[in-house]
Motif scaffolding. Structure first.
Motif, PDB file in Angstrom:
ATOM      1  N   SER A  17      -1.376  -7.841  12.056  1.00 25.98           N
ATOM      2  CA  SER A  17      -1.991  -6.556  11.723  1.00 25.98           C
ATOM      3  C   SER A  17      -3.433  -6.521  12.228  1.00 25.98           C
ATOM      4  O   SER A  17      -3.911  -5.483  12.669  1.00 25.98           O
ATOM      5  CB  SER A  17      -1.897  -6.274  10.226  1.00 25.98           C
ATOM      6  N   TYR A  55      -4.388   1.022   4.543  1.00 30.09           N
ATOM      7  CA  TYR A  55      -5.558   0.490   5.245  1.00 30.09           C
ATOM      8  C   TYR A  55      -5.108   0.140   6.662  1.00 30.09           C
ATOM      9  O   TYR A  55      -4.191  -0.653   6.837  1.00 30.09           O
ATOM     10  CB  TYR A  55      -6.049  -0.749   4.479  1.00 30.09           C
ATOM     11  N   MET A  90      -4.448  -3.416  14.509  1.00 30.99           N
ATOM     12  CA  MET A  90      -5.493  -2.468  14.095  1.00 30.99           C
ATOM     13  C   MET A  90      -6.543  -2.319  15.173  1.00 30.99           C
ATOM     14  O   MET A  90      -7.035  -1.236  15.448  1.00 30.99           O
ATOM     15  CB  MET A  90      -6.265  -3.014  12.879  1.00 30.99           C
ATOM     16  N   ALA A 132       0.818  -1.222   0.000  1.00 26.05           N
ATOM     17  CA  ALA A 132       0.000   0.000   0.000  1.00 26.05           C
ATOM     18  C   ALA A 132       0.850   1.270   0.000  1.00 26.05           C
ATOM     19  O   ALA A 132       1.801   1.400   0.773  1.00 26.05           O
ATOM     20  CB  ALA A 132      -0.927  -0.009   1.204  1.00 26.05           C
ATOM     21  N   SER A 159      -8.144 -11.806   4.501  1.00 23.74           N
ATOM     22  CA  SER A 159      -7.340 -10.657   4.902  1.00 23.74           C
ATOM     23  C   SER A 159      -7.732  -9.480   4.006  1.00 23.74           C
ATOM     24  O   SER A 159      -7.881  -9.652   2.788  1.00 23.74           O
ATOM     25  CB  SER A 159      -5.858 -11.013   4.718  1.00 23.74           C
ATOM     26  N   GLY A 160      -7.921  -8.307   4.615  1.00 23.86           N
ATOM     27  CA  GLY A 160      -8.377  -7.144   3.842  1.00 23.86           C
ATOM     28  C   GLY A 160      -7.450  -6.814   2.684  1.00 23.86           C
ATOM     29  O   GLY A 160      -7.892  -6.556   1.554  1.00 23.86           O
ATOM     30  N   SER A 161      -6.143  -6.835   2.949  1.00 34.56           N
ATOM     31  CA  SER A 161      -5.190  -6.459   1.904  1.00 34.56           C
ATOM     32  C   SER A 161      -5.186  -7.479   0.751  1.00 34.56           C
ATOM     33  O   SER A 161      -4.705  -7.181  -0.343  1.00 34.56           O
ATOM     34  CB  SER A 161      -3.782  -6.329   2.487  1.00 34.56           C
ATOM     35  N   ASP A 164       4.889  -1.230   6.851  1.00 41.94           N
ATOM     36  CA  ASP A 164       3.644  -1.907   7.213  1.00 41.94           C
ATOM     37  C   ASP A 164       3.788  -2.483   8.624  1.00 41.94           C
ATOM     38  O   ASP A 164       4.623  -2.016   9.375  1.00 41.94           O
ATOM     39  CB  ASP A 164       3.316  -2.968   6.155  1.00 41.94           C
ATOM     40  N   ARG A 188      -6.707  -6.817  -2.883  1.00 42.01           N
ATOM     41  CA  ARG A 188      -6.070  -5.950  -3.889  1.00 42.01           C
ATOM     42  C   ARG A 188      -5.274  -6.697  -4.958  1.00 42.01           C
ATOM     43  O   ARG A 188      -5.378  -6.358  -6.134  1.00 42.01           O
ATOM     44  CB  ARG A 188      -5.201  -4.897  -3.166  1.00 42.01           C
ATOM     45  N   SER A 229       0.505 -11.829   3.648  1.00 38.37           N
ATOM     46  CA  SER A 229      -0.890 -12.244   3.858  1.00 38.37           C
ATOM     47  C   SER A 229      -1.740 -11.797   2.678  1.00 38.37           C
ATOM     48  O   SER A 229      -2.703 -12.468   2.317  1.00 38.37           O
ATOM     49  CB  SER A 229      -1.440 -11.753   5.195  1.00 38.37           C
TER      50      SER A 229
HETATM   51  O1  PMV Z   1      -5.254  -7.064   5.646  1.00 38.99           O
HETATM   52  P1  PMV Z   1      -4.021  -7.175   6.478  1.00 38.99           P
HETATM   53  O2  PMV Z   1      -4.244  -7.864   7.764  1.00 38.99           O
HETATM   54  O3  PMV Z   1      -2.880  -7.738   5.661  1.00 38.99           O
HETATM   55  O4  PMV Z   1      -3.593  -5.661   6.876  1.00 38.99           O
HETATM   56  C1  PMV Z   1      -2.827  -4.808   6.073  1.00 38.99           C
HETATM   57  C2  PMV Z   1      -2.327  -3.645   6.855  1.00 38.99           C
HETATM   58  C3  PMV Z   1      -1.141  -2.886   6.258  1.00 38.99           C
HETATM   59  O5  PMV Z   1      -0.281  -3.740   5.555  1.00 38.99           O
HETATM   60  C4  PMV Z   1      -0.366  -2.282   7.422  1.00 38.99           C
HETATM   61  C5  PMV Z   1      -1.593  -1.734   5.345  1.00 38.99           C
HETATM   62  C6  PMV Z   1      -2.069  -2.102   3.968  1.00 38.99           C
HETATM   63  O6  PMV Z   1      -2.913  -1.323   3.459  1.00 38.99           O
HETATM   64  O7  PMV Z   1      -1.603  -3.082   3.377  1.00 38.99           O
END
Ligand code: PMV
Length: 319
Positions: A183, A18, A187, A14, A134-136, A274, A139, A102
């Protein structure tokens, strides 16, 4: 013979972060992110039906508890009943140390299980499925630059991997070991305890909107300071959490300060971080080699990897 599903995904790094969930049960983000899918770094995942669930990452058996909820969601979304799934995944880069494994790992797992199910799901659906892990991971279903908006259930493509041929990322690997706080937990702790969490969330739409415009113009001078503001505001919520969450190592700060000096010396180089100690530096292709040499000289002993924007998720099925 037993059918097998395969997928390859690159990590999603990112530029605009996020950090924080709008809904924990839906796993939707409180802040919109703008990210780039990287070439050359890969999670490769293979899945097959089995009597029970099992997960190997880089050849090591993982605790099922971490993956069962995600596999249950995939089974129910893809109509797979209660069939067990044997997963084997390999990353060609450090795992769980803040190099976004992740994102690529869960995207590849969602894609491989969809392929195994024999379902030709559209990318938006694969992105929404990956979110359940996982949110990321929403993408990297898309190549190039992607946006995952606040409150959204899936990411969207922003600019493809050919849009900015001059764009590079130098990954500075400060520690190879897995991180201590996930993360997800980080968060949640920022949201519950940091007085800066509200302002972080409120100020993030403006950062995202400005960054999308600067990216559209391929304008380093506008994009760079926005990248920096995003990660430093995100870390502001971590430093101010109770207990404080400090992912940084001395070398992380050493790199940040070296980059400050290198910008004054004329380099175009903007870092992000991150949930881990690694520093990732965005820069023009023509500067990547000299920049790596300077960083190596000023903060010795680290491993550096360079990556360009790469393709999105690829999946296939073998009968
Ligand atoms: O979705 P996760 O748990 O991989 O969280 C991603 C959080 C950050 O890597 C810190 C920011 C991001 O937008 O990738």
């Amino acid at each position: 013979m037993n059918a097998t599903g395969y997928a390859i995904a690159g990590p999603s790094l990112a530029l605009i972060k996020y950090w924080g969930k709008k809904s924990a049960s839906e796993n939707t983000p409180a802040t919109g992110s703008l990210a780039v899918t990287l070439a050359g770094l890969e999670s490769r995942t293979k899945v097959a039906f089995d009597d029970r669930d099992s997960v190997l990452v880089n050849g090591e058996e993982q605790p099922a508890s971490r993956f069962t909820p995600f596999l249950d969601s995939l089974r129910s979304e893809l109509g797979l009943g209660d069939q067990g799934i044997a997963v084997s995944s390999r990353n060609n880069f450090p795992t769980a140390a803040g190099l976004a494994s992740s994102s690529s790992g869960f995207a590849a797992l969602a894609g491989a299980v969809a392929a195994l199910a024999g379902r030709d799901e559209p990318p938006a659906r694969l992105s929404a499925l990956a979110r359940l892990g996982s949110g990321s991971a929403t993408r990297p279903v898309y190549g190039g630059f992607t946006v995952f908006d606040a409150g959204a259930r899936a990411a969207e493509p922003e600019r493809d991997e050919t849009f900015w041929p001059d764009f590079r990322v130098i990954l500075c690997v400060v520690r190879e070991a897995a991180k201590a706080t996930s993360s997800r937990a980080g968060m949640e702790s920022s949201r519950q305890t940091s007085p800066y969490y509200g302002p972080w969330v409120e100020s993030s739409p403006a950062l995202l909107a400005q960054a999308r415009e600067a990216l559209g113009d391929r304008d380093w001078n506008r994009l760079g300071p926005l990248i920096r503001q995003s990660y430093l505001r995100m870390f502001g919520t971590m430093f101010s959490a109770e207990p404080p969450l400090i992912y940084w190592q001395p070398e992380s700060l050493g790199l940040i300060q070296a980059l400050e000096a290198l910008r004054r010396e004329g380099f175009t180089a903007w870092e992000t971080m991150d949930a881990g100690p690694q520093v990732k530096v965005f820069c023009p292709a023509a500067e990547a080699e000299a920049l790596t040499a300077e960083l190596d000289r000023r903060v010795p002993g680290l491993r550096f990897l360079t990556a360009a924007p790469g393709p999105g998720l690829r999946t296939w099925r073998v009968e």
